[in-house]
Design a protein around this motif. Structure first.
Motif, PDB file in Angstrom:
ATOM      1  N   MET A   1       1.091  -1.074   0.279  1.00  0.00           N
ATOM      2  CA  MET A   1      -0.208  -0.010  -0.276  1.00  0.00           C
ATOM      3  C   MET A   1       0.916   1.156  -0.195  1.00  0.00           C
ATOM      4  O   MET A   1       1.731   1.153   0.633  1.00  0.00           O
ATOM      5  CB  MET A   1      -0.834  -0.238   1.079  1.00  0.00           C
ATOM      6  CG  MET A   1      -1.575   1.242   1.433  1.00  0.00           C
ATOM      7  SD  MET A   1      -3.692   1.042  -0.155  1.00  0.00           S
ATOM      8  CE  MET A   1      -4.377  -0.447   0.547  1.00  0.00           C
TER       9      MET A   1
ATOM     10  N   HIS B   1       0.234   4.990   0.769  1.00  0.00           N
ATOM     11  CA  HIS B   1      -0.060   5.641   1.732  1.00  0.00           C
ATOM     12  C   HIS B   1       0.134   7.337   0.910  1.00  0.00           C
ATOM     13  O   HIS B   1       1.618   8.253   0.955  1.00  0.00           O
ATOM     14  CB  HIS B   1       0.793   6.352   3.203  1.00  0.00           C
ATOM     15  CG  HIS B   1      -0.471   4.859   3.570  1.00  0.00           C
ATOM     16  ND1 HIS B   1      -1.162   4.638   3.632  1.00  0.00           N
ATOM     17  CD2 HIS B   1       1.212   3.827   3.473  1.00  0.00           C
ATOM     18  CE1 HIS B   1      -1.023   3.259   4.449  1.00  0.00           C
ATOM     19  NE2 HIS B   1      -0.259   3.062   4.161  1.00  0.00           N
TER      20      HIS B   1
ATOM     21  N   VAL C   1      -8.611   8.928   2.815  1.00  0.00           N
ATOM     22  CA  VAL C   1      -9.089   7.869   3.941  1.00  0.00           C
ATOM     23  C   VAL C   1      -9.298   8.814   4.754  1.00  0.00           C
ATOM     24  O   VAL C   1     -10.319   8.371   5.478  1.00  0.00           O
ATOM     25  CB  VAL C   1      -7.811   7.653   4.311  1.00  0.00           C
ATOM     26  CG1 VAL C   1      -7.516   6.379   5.767  1.00  0.00           C
ATOM     27  CG2 VAL C   1      -7.075   6.733   2.591  1.00  0.00           C
TER      28      VAL C   1
ATOM     29  N   SER D   1      -5.156  12.503   3.765  1.00  0.00           N
ATOM     30  CA  SER D   1      -4.910  11.418   3.344  1.00  0.00           C
ATOM     31  C   SER D   1      -5.208  10.253   1.923  1.00  0.00           C
ATOM     32  O   SER D   1      -6.202  10.431   2.522  1.00  0.00           O
ATOM     33  CB  SER D   1      -4.600  10.663   4.868  1.00  0.00           C
ATOM     34  OG  SER D   1      -4.334   9.086   4.593  1.00  0.00           O
ATOM     35  N   TRP D   2      -4.715  10.131   1.282  1.00  0.00           N
ATOM     36  CA  TRP D   2      -4.688   8.903  -0.179  1.00  0.00           C
ATOM     37  C   TRP D   2      -4.361   7.442   0.521  1.00  0.00           C
ATOM     38  O   TRP D   2      -3.372   7.482   0.604  1.00  0.00           O
ATOM     39  CB  TRP D   2      -4.670   9.462  -1.066  1.00  0.00           C
ATOM     40  CG  TRP D   2      -4.808  11.368  -1.323  1.00  0.00           C
ATOM     41  CD1 TRP D   2      -4.926  12.555  -0.722  1.00  0.00           C
ATOM     42  CD2 TRP D   2      -6.410  11.550  -1.728  1.00  0.00           C
ATOM     43  NE1 TRP D   2      -4.915  13.218  -1.223  1.00  0.00           N
ATOM     44  CE2 TRP D   2      -6.341  13.121  -1.676  1.00  0.00           C
ATOM     45  CE3 TRP D   2      -7.600  10.917  -2.475  1.00  0.00           C
ATOM     46  CZ2 TRP D   2      -7.313  13.536  -2.175  1.00  0.00           C
ATOM     47  CZ3 TRP D   2      -8.564  11.768  -2.697  1.00  0.00           C
ATOM     48  CH2 TRP D   2      -8.361  13.391  -2.773  1.00  0.00           C
ATOM     49  N   GLN D   3      -4.723   6.578  -0.505  1.00  0.00           N
ATOM     50  CA  GLN D   3      -3.962   5.440  -0.926  1.00  0.00           C
ATOM     51  C   GLN D   3      -3.677   5.052  -1.871  1.00  0.00           C
ATOM     52  O   GLN D   3      -4.985   5.557  -2.615  1.00  0.00           O
ATOM     53  CB  GLN D   3      -4.290   4.143   0.246  1.00  0.00           C
ATOM     54  CG  GLN D   3      -4.174   4.645   1.728  1.00  0.00           C
ATOM     55  CD  GLN D   3      -4.751   3.670   2.544  1.00  0.00           C
ATOM     56  OE1 GLN D   3      -5.771   2.423   2.070  1.00  0.00           O
ATOM     57  NE2 GLN D   3      -4.264   3.336   3.474  1.00  0.00           N
TER      58      GLN D   3
ATOM     59  N   ASP E   1      -2.576   1.153  -3.887  1.00  0.00           N
ATOM     60  CA  ASP E   1      -2.411  -0.388  -4.135  1.00  0.00           C
ATOM     61  C   ASP E   1      -1.040  -0.302  -4.073  1.00  0.00           C
ATOM     62  O   ASP E   1      -0.623  -0.971  -2.840  1.00  0.00           O
ATOM     63  CB  ASP E   1      -3.214  -0.967  -4.823  1.00  0.00           C
ATOM     64  CG  ASP E   1      -4.377  -1.585  -4.393  1.00  0.00           C
ATOM     65  OD1 ASP E   1      -4.863  -1.140  -3.236  1.00  0.00           O
ATOM     66  OD2 ASP E   1      -5.529  -1.773  -5.458  1.00  0.00           O
TER      67      ASP E   1
ATOM     68  N   TRP F   1       0.352   3.362  -8.416  1.00  0.00           N
ATOM     69  CA  TRP F   1       0.524   4.961  -8.216  1.00  0.00           C
ATOM     70  C   TRP F   1       0.920   5.784  -9.583  1.00  0.00           C
ATOM     71  O   TRP F   1       0.641   6.513 -10.234  1.00  0.00           O
ATOM     72  CB  TRP F   1       1.934   4.988  -7.040  1.00  0.00           C
ATOM     73  CG  TRP F   1       2.847   6.458  -7.576  1.00  0.00           C
ATOM     74  CD1 TRP F   1       3.921   6.413  -8.317  1.00  0.00           C
ATOM     75  CD2 TRP F   1       2.678   7.833  -7.017  1.00  0.00           C
ATOM     76  NE1 TRP F   1       3.814   8.109  -7.811  1.00  0.00           N
ATOM     77  CE2 TRP F   1       3.397   8.744  -7.035  1.00  0.00           C
ATOM     78  CE3 TRP F   1       1.799   7.825  -6.204  1.00  0.00           C
ATOM     79  CZ2 TRP F   1       3.031   9.759  -6.716  1.00  0.00           C
ATOM     80  CZ3 TRP F   1       1.236   9.660  -5.483  1.00  0.00           C
ATOM     81  CH2 TRP F   1       2.274  10.213  -6.331  1.00  0.00           C
TER      82      TRP F   1
ATOM     83  N   ASP G   1       4.599   1.250   4.065  1.00  0.00           N
ATOM     84  CA  ASP G   1       5.117   1.574   5.681  1.00  0.00           C
ATOM     85  C   ASP G   1       6.142   1.330   5.830  1.00  0.00           C
ATOM     86  O   ASP G   1       7.219   0.822   4.774  1.00  0.00           O
ATOM     87  CB  ASP G   1       4.259   0.107   5.494  1.00  0.00           C
ATOM     88  CG  ASP G   1       3.776  -0.145   7.496  1.00  0.00           C
ATOM     89  OD1 ASP G   1       5.197  -1.360   7.686  1.00  0.00           O
ATOM     90  OD2 ASP G   1       3.046  -0.029   8.355  1.00  0.00           O
TER      91      ASP G   1
END
Length: 114
Positions: free
Chosen positions: A1, A3, A38, A58-60, A62, A67, A99
């Protein structure tokens, strides 16, 4: 993921206008581009005379391919939205993160053979 954290510094009275622009111009196409909103936060949690606030978005997406797909499919509406936001804010920064425990890919070396 992956972020994505947008940091937008602006006068507190501009926050509703920026959120309206995002909701009208950017959000309608974001899910088709693989982008998920998010959360939205404001810091500090009060409007202080003569002081700016920071709007955090805040966005995400996969993964790295998502991206790049998201970036490649940017709509004219999204570009216009961010241009209008830039005209309303003092500054805007985008942080793209993974992460801390994620295995980071190593960039491929360019072949510089002569």
């Amino acid at each position: 993921m992956i972020h994505i954290l947008d940091e937008i510094t602006l006068p507190p009275e501009r926050i509703p206008e920026v959120l309206k622009l995002l909701r009208e111009y950017h959000l309608p196409s974001h899910s088709a581009r693989g982008l998920t909103l998010v959360g939205e936060w404001v810091c500090p949690p009060v409007a202080m005379p003569g002081k700016s606030n920071v709007l955090w978005l805040s966005w995400q997406v996969d993964d790295a391919p998502a991206w790049y797909r998201m970036r490649a499919t940017t709509t004219p509406e999204a570009v216009e939205c961010w241009a209008r936001i830039d005209a309303l804010c003092e500054s805007r920064r985008r942080h793209v993160m993974v992460d801390a425990d994620a295995v980071l890919p190593v960039p491929l070396k360019a072949d510089h053979a002569a």
